[in-house]
Scaffold this motif. Structure first.
Motif, PDB file in Angstrom:
ATOM      1  N   TYR A  29     -15.154 -12.017 -26.331  1.00 54.02           N
ATOM      2  CA  TYR A  29     -14.441 -11.584 -27.536  1.00 54.02           C
ATOM      3  C   TYR A  29     -13.037 -12.191 -27.522  1.00 54.02           C
ATOM      4  O   TYR A  29     -12.242 -11.913 -26.636  1.00 54.02           O
ATOM      5  N   SER A  30     -12.770 -13.065 -28.488  1.00 55.42           N
ATOM      6  CA  SER A  30     -11.465 -13.731 -28.525  1.00 55.42           C
ATOM      7  C   SER A  30     -10.683 -13.321 -29.759  1.00 55.42           C
ATOM      8  O   SER A  30     -11.240 -13.211 -30.842  1.00 55.42           O
ATOM      9  N   THR A  31      -9.415 -13.114 -29.586  1.00 51.57           N
ATOM     10  CA  THR A  31      -8.554 -12.712 -30.699  1.00 51.57           C
ATOM     11  C   THR A  31      -7.326 -13.612 -30.756  1.00 51.57           C
ATOM     12  O   THR A  31      -6.721 -13.885 -29.726  1.00 51.57           O
ATOM     13  N   VAL A  32      -7.000 -14.054 -31.960  1.00 52.29           N
ATOM     14  CA  VAL A  32      -5.667 -14.609 -32.173  1.00 52.29           C
ATOM     15  C   VAL A  32      -5.015 -13.704 -33.198  1.00 52.29           C
ATOM     16  O   VAL A  32      -5.507 -13.559 -34.309  1.00 52.29           O
ATOM     17  N   GLN A  33      -3.963 -13.033 -32.805  1.00 52.25           N
ATOM     18  CA  GLN A  33      -3.339 -12.037 -33.674  1.00 52.25           C
ATOM     19  C   GLN A  33      -1.979 -12.524 -34.112  1.00 52.25           C
ATOM     20  O   GLN A  33      -1.117 -12.815 -33.299  1.00 52.25           O
ATOM     21  N   ASN A  34      -1.807 -12.648 -35.417  1.00 48.55           N
ATOM     22  CA  ASN A  34      -0.543 -13.130 -35.959  1.00 48.55           C
ATOM     23  C   ASN A  34      -0.127 -12.325 -37.175  1.00 48.55           C
ATOM     24  O   ASN A  34       0.210 -12.852 -38.211  1.00 48.55           O
ATOM     25  N   TRP A  35      -0.181 -11.021 -37.052  1.00 54.09           N
ATOM     26  CA  TRP A  35       0.312 -10.196 -38.149  1.00 54.09           C
ATOM     27  C   TRP A  35       1.792 -10.476 -38.332  1.00 54.09           C
ATOM     28  O   TRP A  35       2.487 -10.861 -37.394  1.00 54.09           O
ATOM     29  N   TYR A  36       2.273 -10.175 -39.513  1.00 54.11           N
ATOM     30  CA  TYR A  36       3.689 -10.349 -39.798  1.00 54.11           C
ATOM     31  C   TYR A  36       4.506  -9.494 -38.828  1.00 54.11           C
ATOM     32  O   TYR A  36       4.242  -8.317 -38.641  1.00 54.11           O
ATOM     33  N   SER A  37       5.504 -10.097 -38.212  1.00 54.72           N
ATOM     34  CA  SER A  37       6.206  -9.407 -37.125  1.00 54.72           C
ATOM     35  C   SER A  37       7.584  -8.894 -37.526  1.00 54.72           C
ATOM     36  O   SER A  37       8.333  -8.417 -36.687  1.00 54.72           O
ATOM     37  N   GLN A  57      -7.181 -12.864 -25.522  1.00 50.62           N
ATOM     38  CA  GLN A  57      -6.331 -12.574 -26.669  1.00 50.62           C
ATOM     39  C   GLN A  57      -5.072 -13.419 -26.661  1.00 50.62           C
ATOM     40  O   GLN A  57      -4.499 -13.696 -25.614  1.00 50.62           O
ATOM     41  N   VAL A  58      -4.689 -13.844 -27.856  1.00 56.66           N
ATOM     42  CA  VAL A  58      -3.391 -14.470 -28.042  1.00 56.66           C
ATOM     43  C   VAL A  58      -2.660 -13.581 -29.044  1.00 56.66           C
ATOM     44  O   VAL A  58      -2.998 -13.542 -30.223  1.00 56.66           O
ATOM     45  N   GLU A  59      -1.721 -12.821 -28.546  1.00 56.53           N
ATOM     46  CA  GLU A  59      -0.999 -11.863 -29.386  1.00 56.53           C
ATOM     47  C   GLU A  59       0.347 -12.478 -29.737  1.00 56.53           C
ATOM     48  O   GLU A  59       1.226 -12.574 -28.879  1.00 56.53           O
ATOM     49  N   ALA A  60       0.489 -12.902 -30.983  1.00 58.37           N
ATOM     50  CA  ALA A  60       1.727 -13.612 -31.338  1.00 58.37           C
ATOM     51  C   ALA A  60       2.462 -12.943 -32.492  1.00 58.37           C
ATOM     52  O   ALA A  60       3.519 -13.399 -32.892  1.00 58.37           O
ATOM     53  N   SER A  76      -4.974 -13.017 -21.356  1.00 59.94           N
ATOM     54  CA  SER A  76      -4.066 -12.660 -22.442  1.00 59.94           C
ATOM     55  C   SER A  76      -2.802 -13.500 -22.462  1.00 59.94           C
ATOM     56  O   SER A  76      -2.200 -13.768 -21.420  1.00 59.94           O
ATOM     57  N   VAL A  77      -2.428 -13.919 -23.658  1.00 60.73           N
ATOM     58  CA  VAL A  77      -1.098 -14.470 -23.883  1.00 60.73           C
ATOM     59  C   VAL A  77      -0.432 -13.553 -24.894  1.00 60.73           C
ATOM     60  O   VAL A  77      -0.977 -13.333 -25.975  1.00 60.73           O
ATOM     61  N   ALA A  78       0.686 -12.982 -24.538  1.00 63.00           N
ATOM     62  CA  ALA A  78       1.417 -12.159 -25.499  1.00 63.00           C
ATOM     63  C   ALA A  78       2.792 -12.775 -25.700  1.00 63.00           C
ATOM     64  O   ALA A  78       3.568 -12.886 -24.754  1.00 63.00           O
ATOM     65  N   LEU A  79       3.037 -13.208 -26.917  1.00 64.04           N
ATOM     66  CA  LEU A  79       4.322 -13.824 -27.225  1.00 64.04           C
ATOM     67  C   LEU A  79       5.136 -12.897 -28.104  1.00 64.04           C
ATOM     68  O   LEU A  79       4.625 -12.391 -29.103  1.00 64.04           O
ATOM     69  N   THR A  80       6.361 -12.643 -27.721  1.00 63.50           N
ATOM     70  CA  THR A  80       7.231 -11.840 -28.581  1.00 63.50           C
ATOM     71  C   THR A  80       8.499 -12.623 -28.860  1.00 63.50           C
ATOM     72  O   THR A  80       9.038 -13.287 -27.980  1.00 63.50           O
ATOM     73  N   ASN A  81       8.951 -12.557 -30.100  1.00 62.81           N
ATOM     74  CA  ASN A  81      10.265 -13.120 -30.429  1.00 62.81           C
ATOM     75  C   ASN A  81      10.968 -12.183 -31.399  1.00 62.81           C
ATOM     76  O   ASN A  81      10.470 -11.093 -31.687  1.00 62.81           O
ATOM     77  N   LYS A  82      12.125 -12.596 -31.872  1.00 59.70           N
ATOM     78  CA  LYS A  82      12.944 -11.739 -32.732  1.00 59.70           C
ATOM     79  C   LYS A  82      13.059 -10.343 -32.109  1.00 59.70           C
ATOM     80  O   LYS A  82      13.408 -10.233 -30.962  1.00 59.70           O
ATOM     81  N   LYS A  83      12.704  -9.298 -32.897  1.00 56.24           N
ATOM     82  CA  LYS A  83      12.812  -7.940 -32.342  1.00 56.24           C
ATOM     83  C   LYS A  83      11.435  -7.355 -32.043  1.00 56.24           C
ATOM     84  O   LYS A  83      11.249  -6.136 -32.050  1.00 56.24           O
TER      85      LYS A  83
END
Lengths: 249, 505
Positions: free
Chosen positions: B290-298, B328-331, B355-362
């Motif tokens: 099960y693979s996810t690329v998640q790019n909801w508006y942040s 998962q790629v959580e961006a 998992s790759v979890a990327l966070t930027n801004k707040k």
């Protein structure tokens, strides 16, 4: 190819260059020698565009196609694309990034810049292996992460590999010979020697006379306290070997 | 126990990074900040008429929702029971995230594009909608079939088009929207719904169970290797609409499936809630990837807007020798609260989490996994890569639990954090509980940062700063990207580049 005039520079408020004058022409090989802290590394890093330095006065002009450009106006990667190369005294490790991937990206950026053909992974691997074998170096380096867990000698070899693949016009080799055993030194030196041609200029920065036994140089400059205090042919290097830097400047 | 490390000297060849346990904070004002501030390029809103419930949640809303969807009685009962559980629960507060309280009565619990008649072919799908998908890079067309991907597109809450049903039907694979599955395969839904993630599991799982609107259902019969990678794109479109997706995947003995889930969302000023539930069941020797690329508006750089992503994902390795792998790629998302887990019940079963979890801004991400070893000789592997930039907050939280029954269980965990510039932080909270003495647990962790010297080195070889950042990031994430299906891995690379690159030129 490069014209440095009365260059004064500082880093964190401390002067490192105090009026450098140096002209290097296409086809020439120069050596810059000098004691620790003389400003040798600073000079090559300034040529490459390291942002930590503040240029107080003077100029550096870089000649491309008979036109002189103000090098100080050019960004770091722009200088590289225009054929300026500095080999690092302490090459930086990048975890996770394969040496091959790094070299191919750099090669293709350069190809794009010159409007020549980019190479895909397979073609590039073939090209790179050929280059490395010609240098008498180990192609295993390609498969490893960029400089990660490389021995000192391997790191220096990897700098020469980068130079061979990117084929720059002006090369500043910052203490490429330090920390090498005699076999590694010979390999690196013959790599440099085979790289010389009439379109290219090479500046070897070194503490020791040793490497100059393997590479023919046209000029030797002695740098001390941020100034070139003496220039001559390769016999100057032998003088230094005998008497040290103390009596100069 | 945070530590600050102020170090702005570009001249230092080897800056040291302060790390204490797995906590490190890096504070810098490098000019590369710009690189890390790129707007979400999928931020646009499609103008399509939609039918939306008034805000608020009560039993009547649930009954109406169930009636609109013409659900059988057992679904309504499931919902109402979940609702009564939810009312007694309170929001979890243990996660390392901060947000203003959510008013659950200020959310509309149903929104559907007005034309609800099921489309027979792509030609009938609203043109506006197709354009939206096109801009998002979802080629809902025959090209996808050639690429070997079937797409079940979820636009807000209702699935609008399902491709390649026929090809799948030939192999007996069921891949349809959850609502359709409720109508056509109630016996399967009844058998598996809530069996891995019961409504009582947690606050958001209970909320989802009460008000879920749609999602995907996937059933792979015995011995079948699914002929296509199955792919679902979720997307939130209508403002102030909570999205409560529910996905159920059942893999019968000796079956195999790759499932891909991708998410994007348009810019919204107000925070939107997303509380999904995913349940996976793998029978004997079945494999689910099960693979996810998640790019909801942040949200923007001031922390305004963005999706609250509270997701419960869990897989059950029911059968002997089964395998469930989460990648998962959580961006995206302003807040990510997500721990895709595996219960290793069958002997010799395998659970993986990449998992790759990327966070930027707040952005705030509190994500990780749970590997629960119950069966004998069960193996699990956890590879977590956290990338923090700007003022974001990135947490890995993991549990490896080995029951007394799980003799000779093995786990390998590797948690790496990469800090870029600015005032970001990375934290890891691994918990290991082992109740027998024949198991082996390995844990490795590292914290590093992209240094100015690394970037300069690459720039001095002719690479632009953007390319240099992207090469370093991709190198860091390689182990995870390699686990994604090729097509997805390209998308993931592009997504991280987009997130981390400066919009030069």
């Amino acid at each position: 190819m490069i014209y440095i005039e009365d260059l004064h520079a500082e880093i964190e408020g401390k002067s490192v260059l105090n009026g450098i004058n140096l002209v290097v022409k296409a086809g020439e090989v120069h050596a810059i020698m000098g004691p620790n802290g003389a400003g040798k590394s600073s000079l090559s890093r300034i040529i490459a565009g390291h942002p930590a330095y503040n240029i107080r006065s003077g100029s550096i002009e870089y000649e491309i196609n008979l036109k002189k450009k103000n090098l100080l106006d050019m960004g770091v990667h722009e200088r590289a694309l225009n054929g300026i190369f500095m080999s690092f005294q302490y090459p930086v490790e990048v975890n996770g990034l394969s040496n091959m991937e790094f070299l191919r990206s750099a090669f293709n950026e350069l190809s794009k810049f010159h409007g020549s053909e980019e190479l895909d992974a397979l073609d590039f691997a073939e090209f790179a292996e050929k280059k490395i074998k010609a240098l008498g170096m180990n192609t295993d380096l390609l498969e490893r992460e960029l400089n990660v867990a490389f021995s000192g000698g391997e790191k220096k070899q990897n700098e020469i590999i980068q130079m061979a693949i990117l084929s720059p016009r002006l090369c500043f080799l910052d203490e490429t010979d330090s920390g090498l055993d005699i076999d590694a030194l010979r390999t690196v030196a013959s790599g440099i020697e085979s790289f010389t041609n009439k379109h290219r200029a090479i500046v070897i920065i070194t503490h020791y006379h040793r490497i100059l036994e393997y590479v023919n140089v046209d000029k030797v400059h002695i740098l001390k306290d941020g100034r070139i205090v003496s220039s001559g042919d390769s016999s100057l290097a032998k003088e230094i070997e005998k008497h040290g830097y103390k009596n100069l400047g | 126990m945070e530590k600050n490390n102020k170090n702005n000297n570009l001249s230092k060849a080897s800056d040291t990074l302060v790390t204490e346990d797995a906590v490190a904070v890096y504070d810098d004002k490098a000019e590369t900040k710009e690189i890390l501030a790129r707007e979400n390029s999928t931020g646009f809103v499609t103008a399509i008429e939609s039918e939306t419930f008034e805000k608020g949640l009560n039993e009547d809303v649930i009954r109406r929702l169930s009636a609109i969807k013409k659900e059988p009685e057992f679904i309504l009962e499931f919902r109402l029971r979940a609702y009564s559980l939810w009312k007694k629960m309170s929001e979890p507060t243990w996660a390392s995230i901060r947000y203003s309280p959510i008013d659950f009565n200020d959310i509309s619990y149903y929104s559907a594009p007005k034309s609800k008649k099921k489309k027979q072919s792509m030609d009938e799908v609203d043109e506006e909608l197709l354009k939206t998908f096109e801009r998002l890079g979802v080629p809902l067309s025959e090209q996808k079939r050639l690429a070997g991907v079937a797409v079940d597109a979820v636009f807000d809450s209702v699935s609008v088009a399902t491709t390649h049903q026929k090809e799948l039907e030939k192999h007996g694979v069921i891949f349809c929207s959850f609502s359709e599955a409720v109508q056509k395969h109630p016996e399967l839904i009844k058998k598996y719904l809530g069996k891995v993630v019961p409504a009582s599991d947690n606050y958001y799982a209970a909320l989802n169970a009460a008000v879920f609107t749609d999602g995907s259902f996937c059933y792979i019969p015995k011995g079948v290797t699914c002929p296509l990678d199955l792919s679902t794109y979720f997307r939130i479109n209508t403002a102030q609409t909570g999205q409560f997706e529910r996905t159920l995947i059942v893999a019968e003995p000796d079956s195999f499936v790759n499932y891909l889930e991708g998410c994007t969302a348009p810019i919204r000023d107000e925070n939107q809630l997303h509380a999904a539930v995913v349940e996976l069941i793998a029978h004997e020797r079945a494999v689910i990837n099960y693979s996810t690329v998640q790019n909801w508006y942040s949200g923007d750089e001031h922390g305004k807007g963005g999706i609250y992503n509270f997701v419960t994902k869990r897989g059950l390795c029911q059968g002997k020798g089964s395998k469930i792998s989460w990648t998962q790629v959580e961006a995206g998302s302003a807040i990510t609260w997500k721990y895709p887990s595996v219960i290793l019940k069958g002997d010799d079963s395998i659970g993986e989490f990449y998992s790759v979890a990327l966070t930027n801004k707040k952005m705030q991400a509190d994500t990780g996994t749970k590997m629960i070893h119950v069966g004998k000789n069960t193996h699990s592997k956890i590879i977590s890569k956290g990338i923090s930039a700007d003022e974001s907050h990135n947490v890995y939280r993991g549990l490896v639990k080995v029951a007394a029954s799980a003799s000779k269980a093995r786990n390998f965990t590797q948690c790496d954090s990469l800090l870029t510039f600015d005032k970001c932080s990375a934290h890891t909270y691994p918990v290991i509980e082992v109740s027998n003495n024949s198991s082996t647990i390995e844990h490795e962790a590292s914290t590093s940062r992209i240094s100015e010297e690394q970037l300069l080195y690459l720039e001095m070889r002719g690479l632009s700063r953007e390319l240099a950042v992207s090469l370093i990031i991709n190198g860091f994430c390689k182990e995870v990207f390699n686990k994604l299906p090729l097509e997805f891995s390209v998308e993931a690379v592009r997504l991280l580049e987009m997130k981390l690159e400066n919009s030069v030129g």
